[in-house]
Design an enzyme around this catalytic site. Structure first.
Site, PDB file in Angstrom:
ATOM      1  N   GLY A  49       0.870  -1.250   0.071  1.00 54.13           N
ATOM      2  CA  GLY A  49      -0.032   0.008  -0.057  1.00 54.13           C
ATOM      3  C   GLY A  49       0.807   1.185  -0.012  1.00 54.13           C
ATOM      4  N   LEU A 103       6.621   2.393   4.773  1.00 54.27           N
ATOM      5  CA  LEU A 103       7.695   2.700   3.897  1.00 54.27           C
ATOM      6  C   LEU A 103       8.350   4.061   4.316  1.00 54.27           C
ATOM      7  CD1 LEU A 103       5.713   2.281   0.426  1.00 54.27           C
ATOM      8  CD2 LEU A 103       7.697   0.638   1.679  1.00 54.27           C
ATOM      9  N   HIS A 144      -4.157   1.603   7.645  1.00 52.50           N
ATOM     10  CA  HIS A 144      -2.984   2.218   7.784  1.00 52.50           C
ATOM     11  C   HIS A 144      -2.872   3.258   6.768  1.00 52.50           C
ATOM     12  CE1 HIS A 144       1.656   1.662   8.097  1.00 52.50           C
ATOM     13  NE2 HIS A 144       1.532   2.240   6.817  1.00 52.50           N
ATOM     14  N   HIS A 148      -2.431   7.593   7.034  1.00 49.81           N
ATOM     15  CA  HIS A 148      -1.571   8.421   6.408  1.00 49.81           C
ATOM     16  C   HIS A 148      -2.123   9.761   6.002  1.00 49.81           C
ATOM     17  CE1 HIS A 148       2.507   6.420   6.405  1.00 49.81           C
ATOM     18  NE2 HIS A 148       1.772   5.488   5.896  1.00 49.81           N
TER      19      HIS A 148
HETATM   20  O1  LIG Z   1       3.986   2.629   4.506  1.00 52.12           O
HETATM   21  C1  LIG Z   1       2.931   2.048   3.913  1.00 52.12           C
HETATM   22  O2  LIG Z   1       1.648   2.558   3.756  1.00 52.12           O
HETATM   23  C2  LIG Z   1       3.122   0.725   3.271  1.00 52.12           C
HETATM   24  C3  LIG Z   1       3.146  -0.206   4.079  1.00 52.12           C
HETATM   25  C4  LIG Z   1       1.824  -0.961   4.143  1.00 52.12           C
HETATM   26  C5  LIG Z   1       1.314  -1.921   5.245  1.00 52.12           C
HETATM   27  C6  LIG Z   1       0.468  -1.629   6.275  1.00 52.12           C
HETATM   28  C7  LIG Z   1       0.196  -2.319   7.155  1.00 52.12           C
HETATM   29  C8  LIG Z   1       0.592  -3.451   7.394  1.00 52.12           C
HETATM   30  C9  LIG Z   1       1.517  -4.076   6.660  1.00 52.12           C
HETATM   31  C10 LIG Z   1       2.013  -3.237   5.477  1.00 52.12           C
HETATM   32  C11 LIG Z   1       4.220  -1.378   3.515  1.00 52.12           C
HETATM   33  O3  LIG Z   1       3.567  -2.054   2.821  1.00 52.12           O
HETATM   34  S1  LIG Z   1       5.369  -1.856   4.947  1.00 52.12           S
HETATM   35  C12 LIG Z   1       6.042  -3.255   3.967  1.00 52.12           C
HETATM   36  C13 LIG Z   1       5.389  -4.479   4.338  1.00 52.12           C
HETATM   37  C14 LIG Z   1       4.651  -5.408   3.654  1.00 52.12           C
HETATM   38  C15 LIG Z   1       4.095  -6.435   3.976  1.00 52.12           C
HETATM   39  C16 LIG Z   1       3.949  -6.652   5.282  1.00 52.12           C
HETATM   40  C17 LIG Z   1       4.352  -5.913   6.349  1.00 52.12           C
HETATM   41  C18 LIG Z   1       5.129  -4.647   5.837  1.00 52.12           C
HETATM   42 ZN   LIG Z   2       2.826   3.576   5.946  1.00 55.56          ZN
END
Ligand SMILES: O=C(O)C[C@@H](Cc1ccccc1)[C@H](O)SCc1ccccc1
Ligand SMILES: [Zn+2]
Length: 159
Positions: A49, A103, A144, A148
């Site tokens: 995301g 990120l 999430h 943001h």
């Molecule tokens: O920074 C972001 O918004 C992207 C995050 C989204 C995310 C939100 C909640 C739980 C997991 C991910 C990125 O995807 S962080 C990388 C990641 C990917 C898979 C699982 C966990 C973290």
């Molecule tokens: Zn994030």
């Protein structure tokens, strides 16, 4: 396509309340190019995301693209969904604790309590109004990303 720089924790842009996309912007080349650059940037950074403020655009646009990963091996594989001016209409009473990353917050992971399922109202890039229900990992990503748009980072919610 264009890979954009990603704002990091501590940068003010991540703490603003992002502006709604105006009716005049729907269907515009500008909005299409923003969405495709956000998707390319998210994929480049192996995200599931991304929200426009993370690429220094303080507007209410998010991308949600769940896929199986180390932490959520049974997560559904979904095509990237672009949500413009998303609003969560309903949160389930049931919540789940799950690991999150961001990120904009490298090298940090944490357990966050989120609603297990949500009903979301949003616009597509062409301005069509959609109402969808998400549960599990996709619901977590939506919550999430909408955080943001409201200047909230997952680290603000660590249990
Ligand atoms: O920074 C972001 O918004 C992207 C995050 C989204 C995310 C939100 C909640 C739980 C997991 C991910 C990125 O995807 S962080 C990388 C990641 C990917 C898979 C699982 C966990 C973290
Ligand atoms: Zn994030």
């Amino acid at each position: 396509s264009v890979i954009l720089p990603v704002a990091q924790r501590g940068e003010d842009i991540l703490r603003l309340k992002a502006a709604r996309v105006a009716d005049a912007e729907f269907n515009s080349d500008w909005l299409m190019q923003l969405a495709s650059a956000m998707i390319a940037t998210m994929l480049e950074r192996s995200g599931v995301g991304i929200a426009a403020p993370q690429v220094y655009i303080s507007k209410r646009v998010i991308i949600v693209a769940s896929r199986p990963n180390l932490r959520y091996p049974d997560a559904p594989e979904m095509d990237a969904v672009v949500m413009v001016n998303p609003e969560i209409l309903e949160f389930s009473q049931a919540t789940t604790l799950g690991e999150e990353g961001c990120l904009s917050v490298p090298n940090e992971r944490g357990q966050v309590q989120r609603a297990q399922s949500i009903k979301v109202l949003y616009h597509t890039l062409t301005g069509e109004v959609m109402e969808s229900t998400f549960e599990g990992f996709p619901a977590r990503i939506v919550q999430h990303e909408i955080d943001h748009l409201n200047g909230i980072l997952f680290v603000d919610r660590l249990s």
